[in-house]
Design an enzyme around this catalytic site. Structure first.
Site, short mmCIF file in Angstrom:
data_model
loop_
_atom_site.label_atom_id
_atom_site.label_comp_id
_atom_site.label_asym_id
_atom_site.label_seq_id
_atom_site.Cartn_x
_atom_site.Cartn_y
_atom_site.Cartn_z
N GLN A 108 10.47 -17.18 -40.72
CA GLN A 108 11.04 -15.93 -39.34
C GLN A 108 9.96 -16.81 -38.25
O GLN A 108 10.26 -16.49 -37.39
CB GLN A 108 10.42 -14.78 -39.76
CG GLN A 108 11.59 -14.18 -40.81
CD GLN A 108 11.67 -12.63 -40.76
OE1 GLN A 108 11.17 -12.15 -41.67
NE2 GLN A 108 12.48 -12.80 -40.18
N HIS A 159 13.52 -8.55 -49.78
CA HIS A 159 13.66 -9.06 -48.56
C HIS A 159 12.78 -10.46 -48.53
O HIS A 159 13.73 -11.01 -47.71
CB HIS A 159 13.82 -7.50 -47.53
CG HIS A 159 14.67 -8.61 -46.01
ND1 HIS A 159 15.86 -7.91 -45.37
CD2 HIS A 159 13.60 -9.49 -44.67
CE1 HIS A 159 15.27 -8.64 -44.61
NE2 HIS A 159 15.38 -9.78 -44.09
N GLU A 160 11.61 -9.85 -48.46
CA GLU A 160 10.57 -10.92 -47.57
C GLU A 160 10.38 -11.99 -48.44
O GLU A 160 10.57 -12.89 -48.24
CB GLU A 160 9.31 -10.77 -47.41
CG GLU A 160 9.38 -8.92 -46.50
CD GLU A 160 9.82 -9.79 -44.71
OE1 GLU A 160 10.13 -11.08 -44.43
OE2 GLU A 160 10.90 -8.82 -43.95
N GLY A 192 8.66 -6.45 -41.76
CA GLY A 192 8.03 -7.32 -42.59
C GLY A 192 8.19 -8.63 -41.96
O GLY A 192 9.02 -8.66 -40.82
N CYS A 227 16.89 -7.31 -40.02
CA CYS A 227 15.65 -8.06 -40.06
C CYS A 227 16.05 -9.31 -38.93
O CYS A 227 16.56 -8.36 -37.69
CB CYS A 227 16.16 -9.82 -41.24
SG CYS A 227 15.79 -10.96 -40.68
N LEU A 228 14.23 -8.83 -38.74
CA LEU A 228 13.89 -9.32 -36.96
C LEU A 228 14.34 -11.18 -36.59
O LEU A 228 15.08 -11.03 -35.43
CB LEU A 228 12.74 -9.67 -36.94
CG LEU A 228 11.41 -8.67 -37.05
CD1 LEU A 228 10.30 -8.79 -36.69
CD2 LEU A 228 11.65 -7.38 -36.00
N HIS A 241 13.69 -14.61 -47.86
CA HIS A 241 12.94 -15.54 -46.94
C HIS A 241 12.30 -16.46 -46.98
O HIS A 241 12.78 -17.84 -46.37
CB HIS A 241 12.40 -14.71 -46.04
CG HIS A 241 12.97 -13.98 -44.73
ND1 HIS A 241 13.81 -14.52 -44.02
CD2 HIS A 241 12.55 -12.64 -44.02
CE1 HIS A 241 14.36 -13.94 -43.58
NE2 HIS A 241 13.87 -12.01 -43.81
ZN LIG Z 1 14.37 -10.49 -42.52
#
Ligand SMILES: [Zn+2]
Length: 174
Positions: A48, A134-135, A43, A92-93, A138
Site C-alpha cells: 500500500q 485483510h493485511e 492496518g 481500506c486506505l 494485501h
Molecule cells: Zn487495505
C-alpha cells in the site's frame, strides 16, 4: 509515505519475503505506522505504500487516545489456522471511502517475525482476525473487493469510480 490507490498495479503484486532484518526494515516499519496514523487506518501492508516486502503494521486503536500502545508488527506473516465465519463492514486506505461487508474467518492464528527477526504467533478474533486477513491478503496482491461475489464486486467498483474521482479532487486541492 504515499498511499497507493486502487487500481495501482503494486496492489496486485505479491510482496517478497524479508530476509535481512536491518535498520532499513525498522525504518520502513516506523514510517508505515506514521502514514497509517496520519490517515486513521487500522492496518497497512507494504504494497500500500509501494514497498513490495512482506511487512504489515496494525493498531486497532489508531486514531484514538491510546494510539501507539498496541502496535502490532508482522513480518513474513502466515496464517496457520482459521475458524468460524464473520460478516462485517470493511474499508481500506487504498480504496478511499468504500465500505463493504466482507465474509472472513472469525478466528485466525498467524505466525510471523517481529522487526528484529524473532518468531512469534498471534491469535485474533473479530476485528483483529479481520485486520490480519485483510493485511495478509494485501501481501498476496488481493484487495478486499476481490473477496466479494462477482456481482457485488462489480457494484462496488461502480461506486468506487465516483469515490475515487471525489478523492482525487479533494487531494488535488490540498
Ligand atoms: Zn487495505
Amino acid at each position: 509515505m504515499e498511499i497507493k490507490i486502487y487500481p495501482d498495479e503494486v496492489l496486485k503484486k505479491k510482496a517478497e519475503k524479508v530476509k535481512e532484518f536491518n535498520q532499513e526494515i525498522r525504518d520502513i516499519v516506523n514510517q508505515m505506522f506514521e502514514t497509517m496514523y496520519k490517515r486513521g487506518g487500522l492496518g497497512l501492508a507494504g504494497n500500500q505504500v509501494g514497498v513490495l516486502k512482506r511487512i504489515v503494521v496494525i493498531d486497532l486503536e489508531s486514531g484514538k487516545e491510546r494510539q501507539g500502545q498496541n502496535k502490532i508488527v508482522l513480518i513474513n506473516p502466515e496464517i496457520l489456522e482459521m475458524e468460524g465465519e464473520q460478516l462485517n463492514q470493511e474499508g481500506c486506505l487504498s480504496l478511499p471511502g468504500l465500505y463493504k461487508k466482507v465474509k472472513r474467518a472469525a478466528y485466525v492464528k498467524v505466525k510471523a517475525q517481529n522487526a528484529d527477526g524473532e518468531d512469534f504467533t498471534i491469535e485474533g478474533e473479530d476485528l483483529l482476525a479481520r485486520a490480519l486477513q485483510h493485511e495478509i491478503d494485501h501481501l498476496n496482491g488481493i484487495v478486499f473487493i476481490d473477496r466479494l461475489s462477482p456481482l457485488q464486486k462489480r457494484l462496488a467498483l461502480q461506486r468506487y469510480k465516483k469515490l475515487k474521482r471525489e478523492y482525487e479532487r479533494k487531494t488535488k486541492k490540498k
